[in-house]
Design a protein around this motif. Structure first.
Motif, PDB file in Angstrom:
ATOM      1  N   UNK A 142       0.833  -1.206   0.000  1.00 23.35           N
ATOM      2  CA  UNK A 142       0.000   0.000   0.000  1.00 23.35           C
ATOM      3  C   UNK A 142       0.864   1.250   0.000  1.00 23.35           C
ATOM      4  N   UNK A 143       1.867   1.276   0.866  1.00 21.27           N
ATOM      5  CA  UNK A 143       2.762   2.434   0.980  1.00 21.27           C
ATOM      6  C   UNK A 143       3.568   2.675  -0.288  1.00 21.27           C
ATOM      7  N   UNK A 144       3.702   1.663  -1.139  1.00 21.55           N
ATOM      8  CA  UNK A 144       4.515   1.770  -2.351  1.00 21.55           C
ATOM      9  C   UNK A 144       3.687   1.718  -3.631  1.00 21.55           C
ATOM     10  N   UNK A 145       2.392   1.995  -3.514  1.00 18.33           N
ATOM     11  CA  UNK A 145       1.534   2.126  -4.687  1.00 18.33           C
ATOM     12  C   UNK A 145       1.197   0.831  -5.402  1.00 18.33           C
ATOM     13  N   UNK A 146       1.295  -0.283  -4.680  1.00 19.45           N
ATOM     14  CA  UNK A 146       0.970  -1.584  -5.276  1.00 19.45           C
ATOM     15  C   UNK A 146      -0.348  -2.104  -4.718  1.00 19.45           C
ATOM     16  N   UNK A 147      -0.922  -3.066  -5.408  1.00 17.75           N
ATOM     17  CA  UNK A 147      -2.112  -3.735  -4.915  1.00 17.75           C
ATOM     18  C   UNK A 147      -1.767  -4.454  -3.616  1.00 17.75           C
ATOM     19  N   UNK A 148      -2.539  -4.216  -2.580  1.00 18.19           N
ATOM     20  CA  UNK A 148      -2.269  -4.788  -1.261  1.00 18.19           C
ATOM     21  C   UNK A 148      -2.908  -6.168  -1.154  1.00 18.19           C
ATOM     22  N   UNK A 149      -2.262  -7.161  -1.792  1.00 20.56           N
ATOM     23  CA  UNK A 149      -2.820  -8.512  -1.795  1.00 20.56           C
ATOM     24  C   UNK A 149      -2.039  -9.479  -0.912  1.00 20.56           C
ATOM     25  N   UNK A 150      -0.894  -9.043  -0.390  1.00 18.90           N
ATOM     26  CA  UNK A 150      -0.084  -9.913   0.460  1.00 18.90           C
ATOM     27  C   UNK A 150       0.725 -10.938  -0.303  1.00 18.90           C
ATOM     28  N   UNK A 151       0.664 -10.883  -1.627  1.00 17.86           N
ATOM     29  CA  UNK A 151       1.433 -11.798  -2.469  1.00 17.86           C
ATOM     30  C   UNK A 151       2.698 -11.091  -2.923  1.00 17.86           C
ATOM     31  N   UNK A 152       3.827 -11.767  -2.812  1.00 15.45           N
ATOM     32  CA  UNK A 152       5.088 -11.188  -3.259  1.00 15.45           C
ATOM     33  C   UNK A 152       5.411 -11.822  -4.607  1.00 15.45           C
ATOM     34  N   UNK A 153       4.831 -11.205  -5.640  1.00 16.65           N
ATOM     35  CA  UNK A 153       5.029 -11.658  -7.008  1.00 16.65           C
ATOM     36  C   UNK A 153       5.991 -10.729  -7.727  1.00 16.65           C
ATOM     37  N   UNK A 154       5.970 -10.791  -9.028  1.00 16.99           N
ATOM     38  CA  UNK A 154       6.922 -10.061  -9.857  1.00 16.99           C
ATOM     39  C   UNK A 154       6.916  -8.565  -9.587  1.00 16.99           C
ATOM     40  N   UNK A 155       5.747  -7.926  -9.594  1.00 14.53           N
ATOM     41  CA  UNK A 155       5.685  -6.466  -9.424  1.00 14.53           C
ATOM     42  C   UNK A 155       6.218  -6.053  -8.055  1.00 14.53           C
ATOM     43  N   UNK A 156       5.861  -6.801  -7.029  1.00 14.86           N
ATOM     44  CA  UNK A 156       6.330  -6.461  -5.676  1.00 14.86           C
ATOM     45  C   UNK A 156       7.837  -6.662  -5.583  1.00 14.86           C
ATOM     46  N   UNK A 157       8.354  -7.754  -6.141  1.00 13.92           N
ATOM     47  CA  UNK A 157       9.794  -8.022  -6.082  1.00 13.92           C
ATOM     48  C   UNK A 157      10.588  -6.953  -6.805  1.00 13.92           C
ATOM     49  N   UNK A 158      10.120  -6.544  -7.983  1.00 16.46           N
ATOM     50  CA  UNK A 158      10.810  -5.514  -8.752  1.00 16.46           C
ATOM     51  C   UNK A 158      10.803  -4.199  -7.972  1.00 16.46           C
ATOM     52  N   UNK A 159       9.663  -3.839  -7.399  1.00 19.42           N
ATOM     53  CA  UNK A 159       9.566  -2.605  -6.623  1.00 19.42           C
ATOM     54  C   UNK A 159      10.470  -2.649  -5.398  1.00 19.42           C
ATOM     55  N   UNK A 160      10.541  -3.804  -4.749  1.00 21.01           N
ATOM     56  CA  UNK A 160      11.416  -3.945  -3.573  1.00 21.01           C
ATOM     57  C   UNK A 160      12.873  -3.741  -3.954  1.00 21.01           C
ATOM     58  N   UNK A 161      13.308  -4.315  -5.033  1.00 26.45           N
ATOM     59  CA  UNK A 161      14.699  -4.168  -5.458  1.00 26.45           C
ATOM     60  C   UNK A 161      14.963  -2.762  -5.990  1.00 26.45           C
TER      61      UNK A 161
END
Length: 92
Positions: A70-89
């Motif tokens: 949520x804080x990083x503008x992503x869908x808050x689904x609790x899944x750490x998929x491609x979009x979340x991993x890319x944003x984290x890195x």
């Protein structure tokens, strides 16, 4: 460096020490292993949480991931998929 398609660290990239290897599978509640430990290390480094790095993706990790998403503008689904991993890195 990391793959923009999987979020995993690319092999033979000099200077990739600040990237996290979250693996290629989607991580979620119930996942376990080295990729989850890496996720927990990331969360501790970025949010100073003091999560136990045990490699078990449980309810506490899910709550933290949803808030981070949520804080990083992503869908808050609790899944750490491609979009979340890319944003984290990308936040390194």
């Amino acid at each position: 460096m990391y793959s923009t398609s999987t979020g995993a660290i690319c092999v033979n990239n000099a200077g990739a020490q600040n990237s996290y290897n979250f693996g290629t599978s989607t991580l979620n509640n119930g996942s376990s292993g080295e990729a989850v430990k890496e996720l927990q290390r990331f969360l501790n480094a970025k949010l100073n949480l003091g999560l136990v790095v045990d490699g078990v993706f449980g309810p506490k990790t899910t709550i933290v991931i949803k808030k981070w998403q949520t804080d990083n503008g992503l869908s808050s689904d609790g899944l750490v998929g491609t979009k979340t991993k890319v944003k984290m890195n990308a936040t390194n």
